[in-house]
Design a protein around this motif. Structure first.
Motif, mmCIF file in Angstrom:
data_model
loop_
_atom_site.group_PDB
_atom_site.id
_atom_site.type_symbol
_atom_site.label_atom_id
_atom_site.label_comp_id
_atom_site.label_asym_id
_atom_site.label_seq_id
_atom_site.Cartn_x
_atom_site.Cartn_y
_atom_site.Cartn_z
ATOM 1 N N ALA A 179 0.848 -1.187 0.000
ATOM 2 C CA ALA A 179 0.000 0.000 0.000
ATOM 3 C C ALA A 179 0.885 1.239 0.000
ATOM 4 O O ALA A 179 1.867 1.313 0.731
ATOM 5 C CB ALA A 179 -0.886 0.021 1.241
ATOM 6 N N SER A 197 -11.034 -3.641 1.289
ATOM 7 C CA SER A 197 -12.211 -3.614 2.158
ATOM 8 C C SER A 197 -13.477 -3.792 1.328
ATOM 9 O O SER A 197 -14.488 -4.295 1.825
ATOM 10 C CB SER A 197 -12.264 -2.303 2.944
ATOM 11 O OG SER A 197 -12.308 -1.179 2.078
ATOM 12 N N TRP A 198 -13.436 -3.400 0.051
ATOM 13 C CA TRP A 198 -14.565 -3.638 -0.848
ATOM 14 C C TRP A 198 -14.723 -5.129 -1.141
ATOM 15 O O TRP A 198 -15.830 -5.644 -1.253
ATOM 16 C CB TRP A 198 -14.390 -2.863 -2.154
ATOM 17 C CG TRP A 198 -14.742 -1.418 -2.042
ATOM 18 C CD1 TRP A 198 -13.897 -0.349 -2.008
ATOM 19 C CD2 TRP A 198 -16.070 -0.872 -1.931
ATOM 20 N NE1 TRP A 198 -14.603 0.819 -1.871
ATOM 21 C CE2 TRP A 198 -15.927 0.532 -1.836
ATOM 22 C CE3 TRP A 198 -17.345 -1.422 -1.900
ATOM 23 C CZ2 TRP A 198 -17.029 1.383 -1.714
ATOM 24 C CZ3 TRP A 198 -18.444 -0.584 -1.780
ATOM 25 C CH2 TRP A 198 -18.282 0.803 -1.689
ATOM 26 N N THR A 199 -13.606 -5.834 -1.271
ATOM 27 C CA THR A 199 -13.663 -7.282 -1.462
ATOM 28 C C THR A 199 -14.300 -7.950 -0.253
ATOM 29 O O THR A 199 -15.137 -8.851 -0.382
ATOM 30 C CB THR A 199 -12.248 -7.845 -1.679
ATOM 31 O OG1 THR A 199 -11.657 -7.240 -2.825
ATOM 32 C CG2 THR A 199 -12.287 -9.351 -1.883
ATOM 33 N N MET A 242 -6.214 -1.490 5.104
ATOM 34 C CA MET A 242 -7.575 -1.865 5.457
ATOM 35 C C MET A 242 -7.752 -1.943 6.962
ATOM 36 O O MET A 242 -6.888 -2.447 7.677
ATOM 37 C CB MET A 242 -7.921 -3.217 4.824
ATOM 38 C CG MET A 242 -9.359 -3.662 5.034
ATOM 39 S SD MET A 242 -9.745 -5.176 4.113
ATOM 40 C CE MET A 242 -8.952 -6.405 5.141
ATOM 41 N N ASP A 292 -13.242 0.277 7.863
ATOM 42 C CA ASP A 292 -13.416 0.332 6.406
ATOM 43 C C ASP A 292 -14.391 -0.749 5.950
ATOM 44 O O ASP A 292 -15.290 -0.502 5.137
ATOM 45 C CB ASP A 292 -12.072 0.135 5.692
ATOM 46 C CG ASP A 292 -11.115 1.282 5.939
ATOM 47 O OD1 ASP A 292 -11.598 2.407 6.155
ATOM 48 O OD2 ASP A 292 -9.892 1.054 5.916
ATOM 49 N N SER A 336 -13.794 -3.550 -7.709
ATOM 50 C CA SER A 336 -14.402 -2.378 -8.337
ATOM 51 C C SER A 336 -15.624 -1.968 -7.516
ATOM 52 O O SER A 336 -16.635 -2.683 -7.524
ATOM 53 C CB SER A 336 -14.825 -2.691 -9.777
ATOM 54 O OG SER A 336 -15.613 -1.646 -10.309
ATOM 55 N N PRO A 337 -15.564 -0.857 -6.785
ATOM 56 C CA PRO A 337 -16.706 -0.433 -5.974
ATOM 57 C C PRO A 337 -17.991 -0.306 -6.774
ATOM 58 O O PRO A 337 -19.069 -0.688 -6.294
ATOM 59 C CB PRO A 337 -16.257 0.924 -5.415
ATOM 60 C CG PRO A 337 -14.758 0.851 -5.397
ATOM 61 C CD PRO A 337 -14.401 0.043 -6.606
ATOM 62 N N ARG A 383 -18.059 -0.123 4.145
ATOM 63 C CA ARG A 383 -18.329 -0.651 2.792
ATOM 64 C C ARG A 383 -19.464 -1.665 2.816
ATOM 65 O O ARG A 383 -20.294 -1.701 1.906
ATOM 66 C CB ARG A 383 -17.070 -1.309 2.220
ATOM 67 C CG ARG A 383 -16.120 -0.433 1.447
ATOM 68 C CD ARG A 383 -15.618 0.717 2.229
ATOM 69 N NE ARG A 383 -14.550 1.441 1.564
ATOM 70 C CZ ARG A 383 -13.872 2.416 2.135
ATOM 71 N NH1 ARG A 383 -14.155 2.779 3.383
ATOM 72 N NH2 ARG A 383 -12.913 3.052 1.483
ATOM 73 N N GLU A 442 -6.295 -0.623 1.479
ATOM 74 C CA GLU A 442 -7.654 -0.230 1.847
ATOM 75 C C GLU A 442 -8.685 -0.676 0.822
ATOM 76 O O GLU A 442 -9.826 -0.974 1.167
ATOM 77 C CB GLU A 442 -7.714 1.287 2.012
ATOM 78 C CG GLU A 442 -9.070 1.809 2.461
ATOM 79 C CD GLU A 442 -9.099 3.314 2.567
ATOM 80 O OE1 GLU A 442 -10.161 3.861 2.908
ATOM 81 O OE2 GLU A 442 -8.061 3.950 2.298
ATOM 82 N N ARG A 443 -8.295 -0.743 -0.451
ATOM 83 C CA ARG A 443 -9.257 -1.097 -1.494
ATOM 84 C C ARG A 443 -9.839 -2.494 -1.289
ATOM 85 O O ARG A 443 -10.951 -2.782 -1.745
ATOM 86 C CB ARG A 443 -8.605 -1.015 -2.876
ATOM 87 C CG ARG A 443 -7.446 -1.970 -3.086
ATOM 88 C CD ARG A 443 -6.841 -1.801 -4.471
ATOM 89 N NE ARG A 443 -5.703 -2.682 -4.676
ATOM 90 C CZ ARG A 443 -4.459 -2.390 -4.343
ATOM 91 N NH1 ARG A 443 -4.203 -1.214 -3.778
ATOM 92 N NH2 ARG A 443 -3.469 -3.229 -4.570
ATOM 93 N N GLN A 462 -8.685 -6.915 -8.980
ATOM 94 C CA GLN A 462 -8.794 -5.705 -8.176
ATOM 95 C C GLN A 462 -10.274 -5.366 -7.984
ATOM 96 O O GLN A 462 -11.041 -5.391 -8.946
ATOM 97 C CB GLN A 462 -8.078 -4.520 -8.844
ATOM 98 C CG GLN A 462 -6.583 -4.724 -9.021
ATOM 99 C CD GLN A 462 -5.858 -4.849 -7.695
ATOM 100 O OE1 GLN A 462 -6.262 -4.253 -6.696
ATOM 101 N NE2 GLN A 462 -4.785 -5.628 -7.666
#
Length: 305
Positions: A20, A276-278, A81, A85, A137-138, A89, A273-274, A135
């Motif tokens: 990160a 956290s969407w997963t 993350m 978070d 995608s929100p 989400r 942090e991304r 990766q």
């Protein structure tokens, strides 16, 4: 993370968790929020010509003390993350599910049924896309949640028309199972061990085979009951669907344990942090599955009254 893990997290495994990008730090601090003051490693003397050395010499004692007292950067400051978070989400995804479900309440019944089919097919496609996408995608994750909302809203409206109150009961049941599962996980009494994972995979394969056979028999008209073999076959006077439903709810609950395990591993590893969407996507998929199984089981039980 336990061997096997939730399929949504597999293949990603939070790879790149330590990559990160660090946030800019105030001069005199390294990427961990520690004050260097131009010093090298242990046992090394200060580098007099290091950038900013002269500037540090011009600082007042108060300025140096303030810099020294500054707390180290935490996960949020370094773009990693956190549990907060994941909570935010997940709340956004569940909000999208509720918004989609609300749409089916304000349209005619035929349109609600059509939206249910669109939501089921569209949600299935986006679930696959989000699962295999490296990766997160929100936008696609929220779109999935909205489509699943259409599916759940239409399904609930149909079953609630047949068995009044079953929708509210299913919501309460889903929240109850989620809360109990989370408490058991936090207490350490339930964990996604390799042995439990093997049992889970065997049970999932058996459940998937039954679901496929049951769906084909309903579509071909071989079984007239809307629940197929679940209600047309009885064991000791109890519909087969009751036993299958209890098994499915247990599998969904254990899937929540796998979600929690993956999230815990990601936070500990310092995942970006991304991801956290997963994590939010994985929880949403499991909660949708859990709700469907609970409302199906309640409908079968209500139909036997």
């Amino acid at each position: 993370m336990a061997l096997g893990g939730n399929p949504i997290f597999n293949g990603k495994n939070f790879r790149g968790a330590t990559q990160a990008p660090p946030v800019p730090q105030a001069y005199g601090q390294n990427q961990y929020g520690q004050n260097s003051y131009g010093q090298g490693g242990y046992g090394q003397t200060p580098v007099m010509d290091a950038p900013g050395w002269a500037a540090q010499q011009n600082m007042t004692q108060d300025q140096l003390q303030q810099m020294y007292n500054r707390p180290a950067a935490g996960p949020a400051e370094t773009g990693r993350m956190t549990y907060d978070d994941v909570i935010v989400r997940t709340a956004a995804c569940l909000g999208a599910v509720m918004a989609g479900a609300a749409v089916t309440l304000f349209v005619s019944m035929p349109l609600a049924s059509m939206l249910m089919i669109v939501g089921a097919l569209g949600g299935f496609v986006l679930a696959l896309v989000n699962t295999f996408k490296k990766q997160p995608s929100p936008a696609l994750i929220l779109a999935y949640a909205g489509l699943e909302g259409l599916f759940l809203g239409g399904l609930t409206r149909i079953l609630d028309g047949m068995f009044p109150g079953v929708g509210l009961q299913a919501v309460i049941g889903t929240l109850s199972v989620f809360a109990v599962t989370l408490l058991l996980f936090r207490s350490g009494k339930v964990r996604a061990t390799p042995k439990a994972m093997r049992f889970f995979m065997i049970a999932m394969i058996g459940y998937a085979v039954f679901a496929l056979v049951n769906m084909v028999m309903v579509w071909t008209g071989a079984v007239q009951s809307p629940f197929g073999l679940s209600t047309s076959i009885q064991i000791f006077g109890i519909p087969l669907g009751v036993f299958i439903g209890i098994l499915a709810i247990g599998l969904a609950a254990f899937s929540l344990i796998m979600d929690f395990t993956s999230i815990e591993a990601g936070v500990r590893a310092g995942a970006p942090e991304r991801f956290s969407w997963t994590a939010a996507f994985g929880l949403t998929v499991t909660l949708v599955w859990l709700y469907v199984e609970i409302i199906r089981l309640l409908s079968i039980l209500r139909g036997e009254e």
